[in-house]
Write an enzyme that holds these catalytic residues in place. Structure first.
Site, PDB file in Angstrom:
ATOM      1  N   GLU A  84      10.963  38.521  -0.314  1.00  0.00           N
ATOM      2  CA  GLU A  84      12.389  38.456  -0.644  1.00  0.00           C
ATOM      3  C   GLU A  84      13.234  38.286   0.623  1.00  0.00           C
ATOM      4  O   GLU A  84      14.202  37.538   0.636  1.00  0.00           O
ATOM      5  CB  GLU A  84      12.827  39.717  -1.395  1.00  0.00           C
ATOM      6  N   GLU A  88      15.627  34.990   1.430  1.00  0.00           N
ATOM      7  CA  GLU A  88      17.080  35.115   1.504  1.00  0.00           C
ATOM      8  C   GLU A  88      17.651  34.925   2.903  1.00  0.00           C
ATOM      9  O   GLU A  88      18.802  34.527   3.047  1.00  0.00           O
ATOM     10  CB  GLU A  88      17.504  36.489   0.962  1.00  0.00           C
ATOM     11  N   GLU A 134      25.786  34.096   2.909  1.00  0.00           N
ATOM     12  CA  GLU A 134      26.114  34.429   4.289  1.00  0.00           C
ATOM     13  C   GLU A 134      25.256  35.621   4.677  1.00  0.00           C
ATOM     14  O   GLU A 134      24.920  36.449   3.817  1.00  0.00           O
ATOM     15  CB  GLU A 134      27.597  34.827   4.347  1.00  0.00           C
TER      16      GLU A 134
END
Ligand SMILES: [Zn+2]
Length: 165
Positions: A84, A88, A134
């Site tokens: 993960e 990301e 972001e």
């Protein structure tokens, strides 16, 4: 009840004799639909005592979290945290240890048990992607708006223990 129909046969679910809404029973085949929390994992990565947080682009859009995700079926929790995080943030990490384990009740449709790992960067380059728009490092005094109450607890603990500036 969260669900109306049996996932095995399509029969109607009803409450059991104890009227326990966490485990309805199928009126056709007797299947007991246990409703258990899913497991979520998050990784704590720091640079100079600042923590990497991500701004979410899907659910809880615009709010920030410690990069996280769900453990998949047959997936080890450590592997899930690494996967993960890389999906990301673009960073590969090494898991050091479990830092916190907490129950998440903020979403009534999906209770989870969250595991927060302390981790170190091992490779890759930082780029927000997938569910994040972001990613940036924050000290405790500069935290942005956070999506999850348990992340707040973990951040407070990091601050109190001197890991976060
Ligand atoms: Zn059934």
């Amino acid at each position: 009840m969260r669900y109306k129909y049996c996932p095995k046969c399509g029969g109607t679910l009803r409450l059991n004799d104890k009227q326990d809404s966490t485990r309805p029973v199928c009126t056709e085949c007797g299947f007991v639909f246990y409703q258990n929390p899913a497991v979520g994992v998050a990784a704590i990565v720091m640079r100079e005592k600042k923590i990497l947080l991500g701004k979410r682009s899907g659910t809880y859009r615009g709010q920030w979290c410690i990069p996280c995700g769900y453990v998949e079926w047959e997936e080890d929790v450590n592997d899930a945290a690494k996967r993960e995080f890389e999906e990301e943030t673009g960073l590969q990490i090494r898991i050091k240890r479990v830092y916190a384990v907490l129950s998440n009740f903020h979403n009534p449709e999906q209770h989870t048990v969250g595991i927060w790992f302390l981790a170190e960067e091992e490779g890759g380059s930082l780029k927000a992607q997938d569910d994040l728009e972001e990613a940036a490092f924050f000290s405790y005094g500069q935290l942005p708006e956070l999506a999850f109450p348990t992340d707040k607890q973990v951040l407070r603990k990091l601050k109190e223990e001197g890991l976060l500036s």
